[in-house]
Design an enzyme around this catalytic site. Structure first.
Site, mmCIF file in Angstrom:
data_model
loop_
_atom_site.group_PDB
_atom_site.id
_atom_site.type_symbol
_atom_site.label_atom_id
_atom_site.label_comp_id
_atom_site.label_asym_id
_atom_site.label_seq_id
_atom_site.Cartn_x
_atom_site.Cartn_y
_atom_site.Cartn_z
ATOM 1 N N GLU A 187 4.540 3.986 -1.884
ATOM 2 C CA GLU A 187 3.321 3.897 -1.037
ATOM 3 C C GLU A 187 3.304 4.657 0.300
ATOM 4 O OE1 GLU A 187 0.259 4.184 -0.825
ATOM 5 O OE2 GLU A 187 -1.134 2.494 -1.675
ATOM 6 N N ASP A 188 2.331 4.984 0.711
ATOM 7 C CA ASP A 188 2.417 5.667 2.266
ATOM 8 C C ASP A 188 2.472 4.328 3.022
ATOM 9 O OD1 ASP A 188 -0.182 5.040 1.516
ATOM 10 O OD2 ASP A 188 -0.829 6.878 2.397
ATOM 11 N N ASP B 41 -1.575 -1.957 3.564
ATOM 12 C CA ASP B 41 -2.503 -2.412 4.746
ATOM 13 C C ASP B 41 -3.144 -3.984 4.121
ATOM 14 O OD1 ASP B 41 -4.314 -2.395 6.868
ATOM 15 O OD2 ASP B 41 -5.534 -1.283 5.952
ATOM 16 N N PHE C 108 -5.130 2.569 13.305
ATOM 17 C CA PHE C 108 -5.254 3.514 12.101
ATOM 18 C C PHE C 108 -4.409 4.734 12.447
ATOM 19 C CE2 PHE C 108 -6.931 6.567 9.149
ATOM 20 C CZ PHE C 108 -7.361 5.916 8.312
ATOM 21 N N ARG D 55 -2.587 15.266 7.153
ATOM 22 C CA ARG D 55 -1.507 14.747 6.255
ATOM 23 C C ARG D 55 -0.299 15.645 6.762
ATOM 24 N NH1 ARG D 55 -3.550 11.533 2.110
ATOM 25 N NH2 ARG D 55 -5.769 11.941 1.576
HETATM 26 P P1 IMP Z 1 -4.896 -1.224 1.267
HETATM 27 O O1 IMP Z 1 -5.527 -1.530 -0.026
HETATM 28 O O2 IMP Z 1 -5.728 -1.836 2.402
HETATM 29 O O3 IMP Z 1 -3.444 -1.805 1.432
HETATM 30 O O4 IMP Z 1 -4.752 0.202 1.746
HETATM 31 C C1 IMP Z 1 -3.883 1.067 1.321
HETATM 32 C C2 IMP Z 1 -4.067 2.455 1.491
HETATM 33 O O5 IMP Z 1 -5.365 2.628 2.483
HETATM 34 C C3 IMP Z 1 -3.033 3.414 1.857
HETATM 35 O O6 IMP Z 1 -2.551 3.794 0.731
HETATM 36 C C4 IMP Z 1 -3.787 4.499 2.717
HETATM 37 O O7 IMP Z 1 -4.392 5.710 1.919
HETATM 38 C C5 IMP Z 1 -4.951 3.645 3.228
HETATM 39 N N1 IMP Z 1 -4.500 3.279 4.761
HETATM 40 C C6 IMP Z 1 -4.510 2.162 5.052
HETATM 41 N N2 IMP Z 1 -4.412 2.107 6.721
HETATM 42 C C7 IMP Z 1 -4.243 3.424 6.879
HETATM 43 C C8 IMP Z 1 -3.919 4.284 7.954
HETATM 44 O O8 IMP Z 1 -3.462 3.529 9.311
HETATM 45 N N3 IMP Z 1 -4.196 5.379 8.207
HETATM 46 C C9 IMP Z 1 -4.364 6.053 6.995
HETATM 47 N N4 IMP Z 1 -4.658 5.597 5.807
HETATM 48 C C10 IMP Z 1 -4.473 4.241 5.712
HETATM 49 MG MG MG Z 2 -2.655 6.037 0.082
#
Ligand code: IMP
Ligand code: MG
Length: 178
Positions: free
Chosen positions: A98-99, A102, A151, A164
């Site tokens: 994963e990138d 969060d 963010f 990106r």
């Molecule tokens: P989660 O389900 O809240 O953990 O969200 C994960 C996804 O939200 C990541 O794979 C990203 O695509 C997006 N995301 C969460 N935080 C950021 C950020 O700071 N910048 C860009 N994308 C984010």
């Molecule tokens: Mg993502």
């Protein structure tokens, strides 16, 4: 594009060095286990491409696409699978790439979805971790960097599909987010 960046959090060199370390660690831990890496599109594509070239053991590579975000900066909690695996993972050692982790809602959903297919193991490798914002009971086994509760964009991470392609990770000027 570069003019939209207020601050750089992780430089190209810092990212490259950390990704090589993760590659070495995973290669050592998964030797002779023929793991399958599953990249979560689109955000992980840059990290995945660099990480895979730092892995020097036999492995398979696949991608899934899930969407949990619109064009804003907050999670909706809803996860939709828009591209499924093309591999059978039963009995395989899976590493989800994963990138950023969060709220954890995306990976929590994805992990349960993959567990049903009975892999031998599932681990999570994320480039960025924002533990302060976790809502789901999930942690990453391999973390590139812990990042501040801001963010961030670049190195695969987007804001409304842009940025990106930035080679580093940074935060945008506040007026861009408005
Ligand atoms: P989660 O389900 O809240 O953990 O969200 C994960 C996804 O939200 C990541 O794979 C990203 O695509 C997006 N995301 C969460 N935080 C950021 C950020 O700071 N910048 C860009 N994308 C984010
Ligand atoms: Mg993502």
């Amino acid at each position: 594009m570069q003019a939209d960046i207020e601050r750089v959090f992780f430089t190209e060199d810092q990212l490259a060095e950390r990704v090589r370390e993760l590659g070495r660690q995973i290669s050592a831990e998964y030797k002779d286990r023929n793991p399958i890496f599953i990249g979560v599109l689109k955000g992980s594509f840059v990290f995945m491409a660099d990480l895979m070239r730092a892995i020097d053991i036999y492995c398979d590579i696949d991608f899934m696409s899930v969407s949990s975000y619109g064009s804003g900066t907050k999670t909706t909690g809803a996860v939709k699978i828009t591209k499924d695996l093309s591999h059978d993972i039963e009995g395989r050692h899976v590493i989800i790439v994963e990138d950023i982790l969060d709220s954890g809602l995306t990976l929590n959903y994805l992990r349960s979805y993959l567990e049903v297919r009975q892999p031998a193991s599932i681990k999570i490798c994320t480039l960025m971790d924002k533990p302060a914002r976790r809502q789901a009971p999930i942690h990453a086994d391999y973390v590139g960097f812990e990042c501040p509760d801001a963010f961030i964009v670049g190195y695969g991470l987007d804001f409304a599909e842009r940025y990106r392609n930035l080679p580093y990770i940074g935060v945008l000027k506040p007026e861009i987010y408005q």
